[in-house]
Scaffold this active site. Structure first.
Site, PDB file in Angstrom:
ATOM      1  N   ASP A  29      49.826  -6.574  20.265  1.00  0.00           N
ATOM      2  CA  ASP A  29      49.612  -7.269  21.524  1.00  0.00           C
ATOM      3  C   ASP A  29      50.595  -8.677  21.738  1.00  0.00           C
ATOM      4  O   ASP A  29      50.814  -9.381  20.854  1.00  0.00           O
ATOM      5  CB  ASP A  29      48.030  -7.641  21.710  1.00  0.00           C
ATOM      6  CG  ASP A  29      47.718  -8.544  20.645  1.00  0.00           C
ATOM      7  OD1 ASP A  29      47.901  -8.405  19.414  1.00  0.00           O
ATOM      8  OD2 ASP A  29      46.793  -9.358  21.026  1.00  0.00           O
ATOM      9  N   GLU A  56      45.433  -9.355  18.274  1.00  0.00           N
ATOM     10  CA  GLU A  56      45.573 -10.437  17.381  1.00  0.00           C
ATOM     11  C   GLU A  56      45.185 -11.734  18.462  1.00  0.00           C
ATOM     12  O   GLU A  56      44.358 -12.430  18.033  1.00  0.00           O
ATOM     13  CB  GLU A  56      46.755 -10.654  16.818  1.00  0.00           C
ATOM     14  CG  GLU A  56      46.615 -11.802  15.847  1.00  0.00           C
ATOM     15  CD  GLU A  56      47.284 -12.930  16.329  1.00  0.00           C
ATOM     16  OE1 GLU A  56      47.261 -14.037  15.506  1.00  0.00           O
ATOM     17  OE2 GLU A  56      47.769 -12.839  17.516  1.00  0.00           O
TER      18      GLU A  56
END
Length: 411
Positions: A80, A173
């Site tokens: 991400d 994350e």
């Protein structure tokens, strides 16, 4: 380059911007699409035990090519990008042999300037990959993904001695959920490294202790013309609360090992107000003291209110300083330091003023410090990375893998 840059450009073409306050993991479909693409790529490249979990975590193994027993190690990066800035339609620019001065980002007025970012002075002659000024770049952490896969491919093709190596690419994350559904038992490594750091040489095994704080304030609204002794202004209480916190202990006033209180959002009316903070500190005792201080302030500001008016505070710990876990395994840091020295890189030990998946994984039984990617200025339009930094990261990953096998043979 063994497709290092091609891989990176392919990965940043996926919009994997994470979303905060979403219950599902991954929080966005773009992350799942990249995970599926990586799963297919790893299968095509001949990795074994390639898996994709329901929560979008990709795992794979590069099997050992030596006959002696070697500890299984791992390398981890995240899929991400930050929720703070768009990662859609990323259009990377290549600046070869940077000669200094401002770099135009696309066709607008945006520039990457050494006046604002003095680190550019150290990068003369390097190849820079920048944004076009409209999005972030996604080097955080798609550079890490590209570097890990490229390192594995080179280890295989060059027949460099190594043991079993596990790799993993995790979702979310950036919103603190990367390790939430990470199956440490399935990953089955003795230790690992996240490849999620910054400039060349960074090696990190200390991070903040972190908590989020939600404050709800309920007041009482009446006509302001007849409000005396009756109105309780929730916004005024919110202001009083914030003013009780130390003014010089905020992100903009702190650095290094300093902790802070950070007001992220405030909204409300006379009747009701909400405030959201994050609290950070490297020292566990100081961290606990900061949280206690916030509770104590709520009690003081809320003292004597009518029973229908109140201040409610909810504190949730997010992650802790992985140093507590890593220092039990000093060889993990020493190995990375030696690998960097062998690659003519001076290790730069610095605390992470943030968190990584490795922080949570270290407390789940997988010691996991962080190494550099070669990128800078994450989470915004001024993000950039150097090709030289990426190549150095690949070299360090390979050397860590080789040293692990070499030391196992000698022991």
């Amino acid at each position: 380059m063994d497709k290092l840059l091609d891989r990176f450009f392919n990965y940043v073409s996926f919009d994997t911007q994470a979303k905060a306050n979403v219950k599902s993991v991954p929080s966005t479909q773009g992350q799942r699409k990249l995970a599926q693409a990586l799963q297919q790529e790893l299968l095509t490249l001949g990795f074994s035990h390639v898996t994709l979990s329901d929560h979008g975590c990709v795992m794979a193994t590069l099997p050992a090519n030596v006959s002696w027993p070697v500890p299984t190690i791992g390398f981890i990066a995240h899929l991400d990008t930050s929720p703070d800035f768009s990662g859609k339609n990323v259009n990377p620019q290549i600046v070869e042999n940077y000669r200094g001065g401002d770099i135009a980002l696309g066709i607008g007025d945006e520039v990457l300037s050494p006046v604002m970012f003095p680190v550019l002075h150290q990068l003369l002659g390097h190849t820079l990959i920048t944004t076009d000024g409209k999005t972030l770049l996604g080097a955080d952490d798609k550079a890490g993904i590209a570097e890990i896969i490229t390192a594995m491919v080179r280890l295989k093709h060059r027949n460099v001695p190594h043991g079993d190596i596990r790799i993993a690419f995790t979702p979310d994350e950036e919103v603190g959920k990367g390790a939430q559904f990470f199956n440490v038992a399935e990953f089955d490594a003795q230790w690992a490294y996240t490849v999620d750091g910054g400039g060349i040489g960074e090696l990190e095994f200390e991070n903040f202790n972190a908590a989020s704080v939600a404050i709800k304030i309920v007041g009482n609204n009446v006509h302001p013309g007849s409000a005396k002794g009756v109105m309780v202004n929730a916004l005024s209480l919110a202001t009083r609360y914030h003013q009780e916190l130390p003014v010089d202990e905020t992100p903009e006033c702190t650095e290094g090992y300093d902790g802070f209180y950070h007001l992220q959002s405030i909204k409300g009316t006379v009747e009701r107000a909400e405030m959201h903070y994050i609290v950070r500190d490297f020292n566990r005792d100081s961290f606990e003291a900061r949280k206690k201080n916030m509770v104590d302030i709520a009690k003081r500001v809320g003292k004597g209110l009518h029973r229908d008016c109140y201040i409610e505070i909810v504190i949730d710990d997010s992650y802790y300083n992985m140093r507590e876990q890593i220092i039990k395994h000093p060889h993990i840091i020493e190995l990375a330091q030696q690998a960097m020295l062998d690659c003519d890189i001076t290790p730069i030990m610095k605390p992470i003023r943030g968190g990584t998946d490795g922080a949570q994984l270290s407390f789940k039984g997988l010691p996991c410090p962080n190494i550099f990617t070669g990128g800078y200025n994450y989470h915004g339009k001024h993000e950039f990375i150097t090709l030289e930094g990426m190549e150095k990261a690949v070299a360090v990953i390979m050397r860590i893998s080789e040293l692990t096998a070499k030391r196992a043979k000698e022991s």
